[in-house]
Write a protein that holds these residues in place. Sequence first.
Motif, PDB file in Angstrom:
ATOM      1  N   ALA A   1       4.851   5.724  13.864  1.00  0.00           N
ATOM      2  CA  ALA A   1       5.096   4.783  12.669  1.00  0.00           C
ATOM      3  C   ALA A   1       2.991   4.305  12.520  1.00  0.00           C
ATOM      4  O   ALA A   1       3.709   3.396  11.180  1.00  0.00           O
ATOM      5  CB  ALA A   1       5.884   3.453  13.158  1.00  0.00           C
ATOM      6  N   ARG A   2       2.493   3.793  12.837  1.00  0.00           N
ATOM      7  CA  ARG A   2       0.571   4.145  12.322  1.00  0.00           C
ATOM      8  C   ARG A   2       1.174   4.893  11.415  1.00  0.00           C
ATOM      9  O   ARG A   2      -0.084   5.132  11.004  1.00  0.00           O
ATOM     10  CB  ARG A   2       0.367   4.007  13.134  1.00  0.00           C
ATOM     11  N   LEU A   3       1.084   6.222  12.077  1.00  0.00           N
ATOM     12  CA  LEU A   3       0.710   7.542  10.845  1.00  0.00           C
ATOM     13  C   LEU A   3       0.860   7.520   9.328  1.00  0.00           C
ATOM     14  O   LEU A   3      -0.367   7.850   8.535  1.00  0.00           O
ATOM     15  CB  LEU A   3       1.240   8.946  11.375  1.00  0.00           C
ATOM     16  N   PRO A   4       1.855   6.687   8.914  1.00  0.00           N
ATOM     17  CA  PRO A   4       2.153   6.791   7.340  1.00  0.00           C
ATOM     18  C   PRO A   4       0.874   5.322   7.165  1.00  0.00           C
ATOM     19  O   PRO A   4       0.216   5.661   5.851  1.00  0.00           O
ATOM     20  CB  PRO A   4       3.424   6.126   7.315  1.00  0.00           C
ATOM     21  N   VAL A   5       0.461   4.496   7.801  1.00  0.00           N
ATOM     22  CA  VAL A   5      -0.396   3.407   7.403  1.00  0.00           C
ATOM     23  C   VAL A   5      -1.798   4.337   7.347  1.00  0.00           C
ATOM     24  O   VAL A   5      -2.267   3.791   6.240  1.00  0.00           O
ATOM     25  CB  VAL A   5      -0.344   2.542   8.763  1.00  0.00           C
TER      26      VAL A   5
ATOM     27  N   ARG B   1     -13.164  -2.054   1.300  1.00  0.00           N
ATOM     28  CA  ARG B   1     -11.866  -1.701   2.217  1.00  0.00           C
ATOM     29  C   ARG B   1     -10.789  -1.183   2.896  1.00  0.00           C
ATOM     30  O   ARG B   1     -10.882  -0.907   4.406  1.00  0.00           O
ATOM     31  CB  ARG B   1     -11.173  -3.555   1.882  1.00  0.00           C
ATOM     32  N   PHE B   2     -10.079  -0.304   1.476  1.00  0.00           N
ATOM     33  CA  PHE B   2      -9.369   1.079   2.337  1.00  0.00           C
ATOM     34  C   PHE B   2      -9.338   1.755   2.990  1.00  0.00           C
ATOM     35  O   PHE B   2      -9.480   2.109   3.868  1.00  0.00           O
ATOM     36  CB  PHE B   2      -8.362   1.255   1.156  1.00  0.00           C
ATOM     37  N   GLY B   3     -10.842   1.847   2.600  1.00  0.00           N
ATOM     38  CA  GLY B   3     -11.626   2.645   3.456  1.00  0.00           C
ATOM     39  C   GLY B   3     -12.261   1.733   5.057  1.00  0.00           C
ATOM     40  O   GLY B   3     -12.155   3.317   6.550  1.00  0.00           O
ATOM     41  N   LEU B   4     -12.468   1.047   4.983  1.00  0.00           N
ATOM     42  CA  LEU B   4     -12.315   0.821   6.529  1.00  0.00           C
ATOM     43  C   LEU B   4     -10.720   0.359   7.615  1.00  0.00           C
ATOM     44  O   LEU B   4     -10.922   0.914   8.318  1.00  0.00           O
ATOM     45  CB  LEU B   4     -12.956  -0.727   6.782  1.00  0.00           C
ATOM     46  N   TYR B   5     -10.030   0.274   6.720  1.00  0.00           N
ATOM     47  CA  TYR B   5      -8.560   0.389   7.629  1.00  0.00           C
ATOM     48  C   TYR B   5      -8.402   1.739   7.710  1.00  0.00           C
ATOM     49  O   TYR B   5      -7.552   1.624   9.140  1.00  0.00           O
ATOM     50  CB  TYR B   5      -7.576  -0.276   6.741  1.00  0.00           C
ATOM     51  N   TRP B   6      -8.305   2.060   7.011  1.00  0.00           N
ATOM     52  CA  TRP B   6      -8.133   3.864   7.804  1.00  0.00           C
ATOM     53  C   TRP B   6      -9.291   4.828   8.281  1.00  0.00           C
ATOM     54  O   TRP B   6      -8.802   5.059   9.514  1.00  0.00           O
ATOM     55  CB  TRP B   6      -8.277   4.708   6.310  1.00  0.00           C
ATOM     56  N   LEU B   7     -10.796   3.782   8.741  1.00  0.00           N
ATOM     57  CA  LEU B   7     -11.730   4.913  10.052  1.00  0.00           C
ATOM     58  C   LEU B   7     -11.249   3.799  11.160  1.00  0.00           C
ATOM     59  O   LEU B   7     -11.018   4.394  12.449  1.00  0.00           O
ATOM     60  CB  LEU B   7     -13.121   4.078   9.455  1.00  0.00           C
TER      61      LEU B   7
END
Length: 169
Positions: free
Chosen positions: A88-92, A147-153
């Motif tokens: 479930a974490r992969l799509p996020v 922010r999205f880059g930090l979430y992705w990282l």
Amino acid sequence: MTGPQRATERWGTALENALLVLLLGAMIVLATAQIVLRIGFDRGLIWADELLKILVLWVALVGSVATSRGRRHLRIDLLSHYLPERYARLPVLIVDGFAAIVCGFVAWHSARYVLLTVEFGDTVLVGVPAWLVQGVLPVAFALMAYRFGLYWLKGLLDLFRRGPMGPPP
């Protein structure tokens, strides 16, 4: 998270919230004044409608930055209902990366647009340089890309640290 990071985050959150309250309050006061002046006195402020449009743009962008904080933005979560819990974490992770890239492109091109308005000397309202008003575009999208880059990282690091097990954030 260290003490200075928490303090910076608190100040940033307070600044975003204060800016939203200020902008929304100005919109309400200006719109109400415009209605009262038009209905009660058959007059209005010539510049009020244009300023209200500008305030709507600013509220939308500052609000978007604020909702990207803490992942409170609009999200269509269809895959997590059909994927096994361990994946479930992969799509996020994919969505965060895609959002960071798209916001980065929009920030880049809106910055180019703002530079064009500087070059052409565009104005809004009563002679206010347009770049002052439109400058919120690249700043807001750059903050969201960050922010999205930090979430992705963070999601990527969590994925390698623990594997694709566990529920999404």
